[in-house]
Structure formats: structure tokens, C-alpha cells
Design a protein around this motif. Structure first.
Motif, short mmCIF file in Angstrom:
data_model
loop_
_atom_site.label_atom_id
_atom_site.label_comp_id
_atom_site.label_asym_id
_atom_site.label_seq_id
_atom_site.Cartn_x
_atom_site.Cartn_y
_atom_site.Cartn_z
N ALA A 149 37.12 37.65 26.22
CA ALA A 149 35.89 38.39 25.91
C ALA A 149 35.69 39.52 26.90
CB ALA A 149 34.69 37.45 25.94
N GLY A 150 36.68 40.35 27.07
CA GLY A 150 36.54 41.51 27.92
C GLY A 150 37.53 41.51 29.06
N LEU A 151 38.18 42.67 29.28
CA LEU A 151 39.13 42.82 30.36
C LEU A 151 38.99 44.23 30.89
CD1 LEU A 151 42.80 41.64 30.48
CD2 LEU A 151 42.23 43.95 31.16
N SER A 152 38.91 44.39 32.21
CA SER A 152 38.77 45.73 32.78
C SER A 152 39.70 45.91 33.96
CB SER A 152 37.32 45.99 33.21
OG SER A 152 36.93 45.12 34.26
N PHE A 153 40.18 47.15 34.13
CA PHE A 153 41.00 47.54 35.26
C PHE A 153 40.22 48.56 36.07
CE2 PHE A 153 43.83 46.65 31.73
CZ PHE A 153 44.84 45.88 32.28
N ALA B 69 36.16 47.08 42.95
CA ALA B 69 34.85 47.00 42.29
C ALA B 69 34.93 45.95 41.21
CB ALA B 69 34.48 48.35 41.67
N PHE B 70 34.07 44.95 41.30
CA PHE B 70 34.05 43.95 40.26
C PHE B 70 32.66 43.35 40.18
CE2 PHE B 70 35.16 41.77 44.12
CZ PHE B 70 34.44 40.60 44.09
N SER B 71 32.35 42.77 39.05
CA SER B 71 31.02 42.21 38.85
C SER B 71 31.04 40.71 39.11
CB SER B 71 30.55 42.47 37.41
OG SER B 71 31.46 41.92 36.50
N SER B 72 29.91 40.17 39.53
CA SER B 72 29.81 38.73 39.78
C SER B 72 29.68 37.99 38.46
CB SER B 72 28.60 38.43 40.66
OG SER B 72 27.41 38.58 39.92
N SER C 138 41.55 46.49 41.24
CA SER C 138 41.04 45.18 40.83
C SER C 138 41.20 45.06 39.32
CB SER C 138 39.57 44.99 41.22
OG SER C 138 38.73 45.90 40.54
N VAL C 139 41.34 43.83 38.85
CA VAL C 139 41.44 43.55 37.42
C VAL C 139 40.63 42.30 37.14
CG1 VAL C 139 43.60 42.27 37.73
CG2 VAL C 139 43.00 43.17 35.47
N GLU C 140 39.89 42.33 36.05
CA GLU C 140 38.97 41.25 35.72
C GLU C 140 39.06 40.91 34.24
OE1 GLU C 140 35.01 42.56 35.18
OE2 GLU C 140 34.11 40.61 35.59
N PHE C 141 38.93 39.63 33.91
CA PHE C 141 38.73 39.27 32.52
C PHE C 141 38.01 37.94 32.42
CE2 PHE C 141 42.66 37.05 33.34
CZ PHE C 141 42.77 36.03 32.41
N THR D 246 35.26 31.40 31.95
CA THR D 246 35.57 31.58 33.36
C THR D 246 35.90 33.05 33.62
OG1 THR D 246 36.47 29.34 33.51
CG2 THR D 246 37.11 30.89 35.25
N GLN D 247 35.38 33.58 34.72
CA GLN D 247 35.68 34.95 35.13
C GLN D 247 36.78 34.92 36.18
OE1 GLN D 247 33.41 36.78 38.14
NE2 GLN D 247 33.22 38.74 37.09
N LEU D 248 37.89 35.61 35.91
CA LEU D 248 39.01 35.72 36.84
C LEU D 248 39.12 37.16 37.31
CD1 LEU D 248 41.75 33.62 34.98
CD2 LEU D 248 40.02 32.81 36.60
N VAL D 249 39.24 37.35 38.61
CA VAL D 249 39.36 38.69 39.19
C VAL D 249 40.49 38.68 40.21
CG1 VAL D 249 38.24 40.48 40.57
CG2 VAL D 249 36.91 39.21 38.90
N GLY D 250 41.41 39.62 40.07
CA GLY D 250 42.46 39.82 41.06
C GLY D 250 42.23 41.13 41.77
N VAL D 251 42.29 41.12 43.09
CA VAL D 251 42.02 42.31 43.90
C VAL D 251 43.16 42.56 44.86
CG1 VAL D 251 40.51 43.28 45.70
CG2 VAL D 251 39.50 42.08 43.76
N TYR D 252 43.58 43.82 44.99
CA TYR D 252 44.50 44.24 46.04
C TYR D 252 43.76 45.24 46.89
CZ TYR D 252 48.58 46.30 48.35
OH TYR D 252 49.47 46.76 49.28
N ASP D 253 43.56 44.96 48.17
CA ASP D 253 42.78 45.86 49.03
C ASP D 253 43.66 46.79 49.86
OD1 ASP D 253 43.87 44.26 51.01
OD2 ASP D 253 41.95 43.35 51.62
N GLY D 254 44.93 46.85 49.54
CA GLY D 254 45.87 47.69 50.27
C GLY D 254 46.73 46.89 51.22
N THR D 255 46.30 45.68 51.55
CA THR D 255 47.03 44.79 52.45
C THR D 255 47.21 43.40 51.86
OG1 THR D 255 46.15 45.96 54.38
CG2 THR D 255 47.09 43.77 54.76
N SER D 256 46.14 42.88 51.29
CA SER D 256 46.14 41.51 50.78
C SER D 256 45.78 41.46 49.31
CB SER D 256 45.15 40.64 51.56
OG SER D 256 45.50 40.58 52.92
N LEU D 257 46.25 40.40 48.64
CA LEU D 257 45.85 40.10 47.28
C LEU D 257 44.87 38.94 47.34
CD1 LEU D 257 49.41 40.60 46.40
CD2 LEU D 257 47.75 41.50 44.78
#
Length: 214
Positions: free
Chosen positions: A8-12, A17-20, A121-124, A185-196
Motif C-alpha cells: 500500500a505505497g512505496l517511496s524512494f 527523509a521518512f515518515s513515522s 531512504s526507501v519506504e513501503f 507494517t512500515q519498513l524503511v531502509g536508510v543509507y546515511d553515507g556510512t551506515s545502513l
């Protein structure tokens, strides 16, 4: 063997930046768009649609690849089902009595914009309804080689299953929270330039170094 997900929705996003998980209803659309996502698939298409529209305005529309059943008609994904807010797609992967595997996907052509070398970041939102087999998020573009560039999320087989955020070229494999069937369930993957970093329902569950990501 079969596995079923509703998406029900996926954003890159090209920046962090991601929503709670609390932002899941009326203001979800506005929240995502305010972050200027690189792509945003709301999955609000009517049954029978051939295109998953990118609501970001950046033109990264995806082609809905239906599985065709033995009667020659479209089987999965099923569009227009109840979701977190309004619509959702129902994906179902299974092996029939002839041992033929049936899958359905949304094919988004490769773009460097959707595979940034810097922070992203990627969220779905996903609602799993089975635990019989591995299942990867069925949206994206696969190169056919391994390790594949980019990232993926998947659900491990068996009960209890676990959520995984996987970035093969960075040697990053994060297996974390247990899968809860029949729950959004909301899943978010983030890469901050150093860590995932892997977030589940707004909480950071694990972090690993992401050296070599591409």
C-alpha cells in the motif's frame, strides 16, 4: 508453496527523509510529497490498470506485470483492495500443480536517480498473509546478475519469519524484527553515507556499515 503480500505505497527519497508509522492516514500523501521523493507509488490504480503511476511527478512509472492464469486471464496482482488508507495491491507467488512458479511484479526501469551513490531512504507498507517461502518486495528492476546493485527487502520463510533489509554489493544483510502476519507494517531502509539502518514501524532495529554500496 505460496506467499501473499499486500502493498500500500512505496517511496524512494534521495535524502534522509521518512515518515513515522503514526503518519499512515489522511496526511500520508502530503507527508511523502513534502519530502520531494525521487519516486512515490501510491498504488491507487483501478483494477485492470497496466501502469503503476509515480506520484512524485518525476516520471518513473512502473509496468504492472500480471501473472496470467491457465484460463488466459490476469491473475495477480489484484488491484483496488483495502489498504492502510485506501487502495492496495495483492501480490501472490505460488507453484501450481504442474510445478510452474507464478509471480507478479511492478517493473520500474533502472535509473541512476533511483540508485543514488550517496544517502537515500526507501519506504513501503506491507501486510504479509503467509510464511511459506522467501518473498522479496515485488517492485523494482533486477539486473539478472548477482550481487545485484541496489537493495531489497524480504520476508524469511517459516514461522516465525523475519524482516530483512539486504544490500548485496555493500555486504550488508540486516535480519531483524519478526514478521507479524495479517498486520500492516512500515519498513524503511536508510543509507546515511556510512551506515545502513533498518527501521520497522518507525523504530531503528539495526545498523551496519555500508562500505562499498552501489
Amino acid at each position: 508453496m505460496s506467499v501473499t503480500w499486500r502493498l500500500a505505497g512505496l517511496s524512494f527519497a534521495a535524502t534522509i527523509a521518512f515518515s513515522s508509522a503514526a503518519v499512515a492516514k489522511a496526511d500520508y500523501h502530503a507527508t511523502i510529497l513534502s519530502n520531494n521523493p525521487a519516486a512515490f507509488y501510491e498504488m491507487q490504480e483501478a483494477p485492470g490498470a497496466s501502469t503503476a503511476v509515480d506520484s512524485s511527478g518525476n516520471g518513473f512509472d512502473g509496468t504492472i506485470d500480471y501473472d496470467v492464469n491457465l484460463n488466459g486471464t490476469n491473475d495477480y496482482p489484484v488491484l483496488g483492495l483495502p489498504g492502510v488508507d485506501t487502495n492496495a495491491y495483492l501480490f501472490h507467488s505460488y507453484t501450481d500443480t504442474n510445478y510452474e512458479t507464478h509471480v507478479s511484479t511492478i517493473d520500474v526501469p533502472y535509473s541512476a536517480t533511483l540508485n543514488p551513490q550517496g544517502p537515500f531512504s526507501v519506504e513501503f507498507w506491507v501486510r504479509p498473509t503467509s510464511d511459506a517461502n522467501n518473498y522479496l518486495v515485488p517492485v523494482g528492476s533486477l539486473s539478472g546478475s548477482y550481487p545485484q546493485p541496489g537493495w531489497d527487502f524480504y520476508q524469511t520463510p517459516g514461522a516465525p519469519g523475519y524482516w530483512v533489509f539486504n544490500v548485496p554489493t555493500a555486504g550488508a544483510f540486516i535480519e531483524t524484527s519478526q514478521v507479524v502476519k495479517n498486520q500492516w507494517t512500515q519498513l524503511v531502509g536508510v543509507y546515511d553515507g556510512t551506515s545502513l539502518i533498518f527501521y520497522v514501524n518507525g523504530a531503528a532495529t539495526a545498523s551496519v556499515t555500508g562500505a562499498g554500496y552501489k
